[in-house]
Enzyme design. Structure first.
Site, PDB file in Angstrom:
ATOM      1  N   ASP A 114      -2.822   4.758  -2.196  1.00 36.97           N
ATOM      2  CA  ASP A 114      -3.913   5.598  -0.930  1.00 36.97           C
ATOM      3  C   ASP A 114      -4.254   6.997  -1.610  1.00 36.97           C
ATOM      4  OD1 ASP A 114      -4.947   5.457   1.805  1.00 36.97           O
ATOM      5  OD2 ASP A 114      -3.640   7.229   1.935  1.00 36.97           O
ATOM      6  N   GLU A 146      -7.098   3.723  -5.027  1.00 33.21           N
ATOM      7  CA  GLU A 146      -8.144   4.099  -4.189  1.00 33.21           C
ATOM      8  C   GLU A 146      -8.928   5.478  -4.563  1.00 33.21           C
ATOM      9  OE1 GLU A 146      -9.460   4.991   0.548  1.00 33.21           O
ATOM     10  OE2 GLU A 146      -7.873   5.912  -0.221  1.00 33.21           O
ATOM     11  N   HIS A 166     -11.109  -1.445   5.539  1.00 36.78           N
ATOM     12  CA  HIS A 166     -10.703  -1.034   6.649  1.00 36.78           C
ATOM     13  C   HIS A 166     -11.256   0.391   7.181  1.00 36.78           C
ATOM     14  CE1 HIS A 166      -7.731   0.586   4.077  1.00 36.78           C
ATOM     15  NE2 HIS A 166      -7.449   1.397   5.055  1.00 36.78           N
ATOM     16  N   ASP A 167     -11.875   1.004   6.428  1.00 43.61           N
ATOM     17  CA  ASP A 167     -12.184   2.504   6.434  1.00 43.61           C
ATOM     18  C   ASP A 167     -14.020   2.628   6.853  1.00 43.61           C
ATOM     19  OD1 ASP A 167      -9.925   3.620   6.328  1.00 43.61           O
ATOM     20  OD2 ASP A 167     -10.110   3.822   4.249  1.00 43.61           O
ATOM     21  N   ASP A 218       0.628  -1.141  -0.055  1.00 42.45           N
ATOM     22  CA  ASP A 218      -0.131   0.236  -0.082  1.00 42.45           C
ATOM     23  C   ASP A 218       0.827   1.195  -0.038  1.00 42.45           C
ATOM     24  OD1 ASP A 218      -2.082   1.787   0.449  1.00 42.45           O
ATOM     25  OD2 ASP A 218      -2.937   0.689   1.857  1.00 42.45           O
TER      26      ASP A 218
END
Ligand code: TEU
Ligand code: CA
Length: 519
Positions: free
Chosen positions: A192, A249, A318-319, A90
């Site tokens: 990201d 993302e 995960h968000d 990431d």
């Protein structure tokens, strides 16, 4: 995968790379009894003060000791490759940690050679921040640096200063961090917050919500048109390493998602996330489990996708609040999650799962004293969706021999128990992934929506003479769909009773979904 919550090898309560290495059979051991996933994406494992649990990086080319070492990454890559699984790390290009040596230099004086590596600006005439941009985690996106009397920009926490991607030295240094891992054998990256790299050149005020009376729009510096040129530059780095992949993302409208791929030329990112099944385009509200809404999102996204591009769907990460809990107002979130598995794995393109999704993991209520996520002061805290994997029902859930960094969820949601139960959602995911791989129509076939009842979202995937119908009933009562021409047989139901054939009709039980096959 969120390594911090996957498997802890040394009892410190925090998941790590050796822990992950010991669990690879669960992900893919080459038999029908494992999940059979194709590739692995790890959220950041680089050295970090962990203000944003790894999304605040102090060294892009090393591993934080809490997770292990670069040697563990080498071993992970070798082990995953042996199983045919590429490994993606990431990359966090929008911002560094405020403890990164680059920022320490940058903030040391206005004349430091690295001053322009970050986004600095003089205060407004009254001393307030240079413009009205809010941070994604709340508060202003600017913090005043007392030493030099200027503000620095941070799209997220004050401990995450934004890099200045208009500075060619930053571009070169960041590209080099990618090469360092790609050279080492890593297969790609998830990128990201990739739509934020380029800011408005004049740092102009953001527009206000609600026709000018509301809050400044937080994503004013998201998807600024010039950012897509910057992505082409990043793509060229990946092109130096054939076979590697960049997954952005990406947030935005179907048209903006198209731009992340580079439009018709496909010279941008290989893949761009479509979060349309999780939240609306501006990330304000969760998407309801409603066939009409889903049909609209999927068909608009499909039409906007450039020719030859592969879409990239997810229901969880995960968000965001976990699917089961987002859809559980009537206590039937689990049934919806089973149907959603067939939707996700039935859609054209890449399906991204988040650890625990395959277990039907709900959000976990974390007691106030144990909350960890610094963003919780401003947005929906992310701790409830980051609690550790549950491998079994023992006190440490097979995750740790120590005290877990976040509390565990309901004991019955665990790998060992679900493995014993052939009707579990874990087995549904295993079966669906296996069947998807067995059928080119599902794996890489075309997509055609099928008309019918408003509560049923149905579409056909086709490859040559093989067709798979995906049908999802979001109503809580039974619905019937008239089948397209062909001789159909049911491949898989979201439950054993979810679907039945009645001549030319398919009957779906309330909240049921199925895959059917015809040649
Ligand atoms: O998340 C970016 C992101 O999701 C934003 O859209 C943000 O959550 C939203 O604007 C808040 O309303 C990525 C990572 O996935 C996340 O874990 C990090 O905290 C964030 O970037 C910063 O690196
Ligand atoms: Ca550990």
């Amino acid at each position: 995968m969120y390594p911090r919550s996957f498997s802890d090898s040394n009892g410190d309560g925090i998941g790590d790379l050796p822990g992950l290495l010991s669990r690879l059979d669960y992900l893919n051991d080459g038999t029908d009894a494992s999940l059979g996933i194709d590739a692995l994406w790890l959220t950041p494992v680089f050295p970090s003060p962990m203000k944003d649990f790894g999304y605040d990086v102090t060294d892009y080319v090393d591993v934080d000791p809490i997770f292990g070492s670069t040697g563990d990454i080498d071993q992970l890559v070798a082990e995953c490759h042996r199983r045919g699984m590429p490994v993606l790390l990431d990359w966090v290009p929008n911002h560094t940690s405020d403890q990164h040596p680059w920022f320490l230099e940058s903030r040391s004086s206005k004349t430091n050679p690295k001053r322009d590596w970050y986004v600095w600006s003089d205060p407004a005439s009254d001393g307030s921040p240079p413009n009205n941009w809010p941070g994604a985690f709340g508060g202003p996106a600017w913090t005043l640096d007392e030493t030099t009397g200027q503000y620095y920009l941070h799209s997220f926490l004050p401990e995450q200063p934004d890099l200045n991607w208009r500075n060619p030295d930053v571009v070169a240094a960041m590209h080099e961090t990618l090469r360092s891992w790609l050279r080492r054998g890593v297969d790609g990256f998830r990128l990201d917050a990739i739509g934020r790299l380029i800011k408005h050149p004049d740092l102009a005020d953001a527009g206000l919500r609600d026709g000018g009376d509301g809050e400044p729009i937080a994503d004013n510096h998201n998807n600024y048109p010039e950012v897509f040129e910057t992505l082409r530059g990043i793509r060229r780095v990946f092109d130096e390493f054939p076979g590697t992949v960049a997954i952005g993302e990406s947030f935005g409208t179907p048209h903006e998602i198209r731009e992340f791929y580079g439009g018709a030329a496909l010279d941008g990112l290989h893949l761009a996330f479509n979060f349309g099944l999780i939240q609306d385009e501006r990330q304000r509200a969760y998407v309801p489990w409603d066939a009409a809404v889903i049909r609209d999102i999927v068909t608009r996204s499909w039409e906007a996708l450039p020719q030859g591009a592969v879409s990239c769907w997810a229901l969880n990460n995960h968000d965001r609040g976990r699917f089961v809990s987002r859809n559980d107002a009537d206590g039937r979130g689990n049934e919806r999650a089973r149907a959603a598995a067939l939707l996700l794995l039935g859609l054209p393109g890449v399906a991204v799962l988040y650890q625990g999704e395959e277990l039907g993991m709900p959000n976990v209520e974390v007691p106030a004293g144990q909350l960890q996520d610094p963003a919780r002061f401003h947005i929906e805290g992310r701790d409830p969706m980051r609690t550790p994997m549950q491998w079994d029902a023992t006190i440490g859930r097979g995750f740790t021999t120590g005290t877990p960094w976040l509390p565990f969820g309901p004991g019955e949601v665990n790998v060992a128990d679900e493995d014993e139960d052939r009707e579990s959602i874990l087995w549904l995911y295993r079966d669906a992934i296996r069947i998807r791989r067995e059928h080119p129509a599902l794996y890489e076939g075309d997509f055609m929506a099928v008309d019918g009842d408003t509560d049923v979202f149905a579409f056909v995937r086709r490859d040559g003479d093989e067709q798979v119908l995906v049908a999802v009933n979001t109503a809580t009562e039974q619905r019937t769909l008239t089948l397209p021409a062909g001789s159909w047989t049911i491949l898989l139901g979201s439950r054993s009773t979810a679907a039945t054939m009645e001549g030319a009709a398919l009957r779906l039980e309330g909240l049921g979904a199925c895959w059917a096959f015809a040649r």
